[in-house]
Motif scaffolding. Sequence first.
Motif, PDB file in Angstrom:
ATOM      1  N   GLY A  29       0.929  -1.134  -0.117  1.00  0.00           N
ATOM      2  CA  GLY A  29       0.058   0.067  -0.001  1.00  0.00           C
ATOM      3  C   GLY A  29       0.725   1.174   0.078  1.00  0.00           C
ATOM      4  O   GLY A  29       0.369   2.174  -0.624  1.00  0.00           O
ATOM      5  N   THR A  32       3.729   0.664  -3.391  1.00  0.00           N
ATOM      6  CA  THR A  32       3.113   0.559  -4.870  1.00  0.00           C
ATOM      7  C   THR A  32       1.938   1.455  -5.159  1.00  0.00           C
ATOM      8  O   THR A  32       1.641   2.060  -6.256  1.00  0.00           O
ATOM      9  CB  THR A  32       2.791  -0.721  -5.340  1.00  0.00           C
ATOM     10  OG1 THR A  32       1.813  -1.343  -4.432  1.00  0.00           O
ATOM     11  CG2 THR A  32       4.149  -1.597  -5.058  1.00  0.00           C
ATOM     12  N   VAL A  33       1.207   1.287  -4.525  1.00  0.00           N
ATOM     13  CA  VAL A  33      -0.493   2.117  -4.647  1.00  0.00           C
ATOM     14  C   VAL A  33      -0.264   3.471  -4.129  1.00  0.00           C
ATOM     15  O   VAL A  33      -1.025   4.510  -4.406  1.00  0.00           O
ATOM     16  CB  VAL A  33      -1.629   1.375  -4.145  1.00  0.00           C
ATOM     17  CG1 VAL A  33      -2.867   1.896  -4.606  1.00  0.00           C
ATOM     18  CG2 VAL A  33      -1.456  -0.335  -4.487  1.00  0.00           C
ATOM     19  N   VAL A  35      -0.827   4.317  -0.958  1.00  0.00           N
ATOM     20  CA  VAL A  35      -1.922   4.445  -0.056  1.00  0.00           C
ATOM     21  C   VAL A  35      -1.546   4.140   1.287  1.00  0.00           C
ATOM     22  O   VAL A  35      -1.073   2.983   1.559  1.00  0.00           O
ATOM     23  CB  VAL A  35      -3.069   3.651  -0.420  1.00  0.00           C
ATOM     24  CG1 VAL A  35      -4.257   3.647   0.704  1.00  0.00           C
ATOM     25  CG2 VAL A  35      -3.742   3.798  -1.853  1.00  0.00           C
TER      26      VAL A  35
END
Length: 158
Positions: A29, A32-33, A35
């Motif tokens: 999270g 990569t994303v 978040v």
Amino acid sequence: MRALQTLLEWIAGLLLFALVCVGCLNVLGRYTVLVFMPWTEEIARLLFVWVVWIGAAAGMFRGGHVRFDFLVNRLPTRLQRPCEVGVHVGVAAFLVVVLRYGYEVAQSQAGSTFLTVDLSVKYTYLSSVVGSAAMLVALAGGLWARLRTPVAAGKGPS
């Protein structure tokens, strides 16, 4: 006793699996994303503490903790068993202290919650209570089994 050992090993394994999943979720999270999930850090910490205490109890059932028996093996045979019993009693006394004060600390933290999860902090401290209680059971069972076995003749110097 064997059933409790197996149960503790399964619980520790499942908690470790959950810990790895939460840790991977945190890393994926964050990097990569992009978040940020702040709850993952607190849950990972809680899971880690429980894995340690439950794993330590499972290790106690297996007899897997480090044991320095160099001096005990050098004692005369008639003194080896009393020395082992004394060590077990000392470890049991320590676990009783951890259990008692762990419970008191857990109760004192009952009103506190984690910052990102609506879960009481007392569950972190209760891991020491559960782990110590399970280790006491393992210690008592191991001591009972050890006392029931006959002393091997000719073992150690006289």
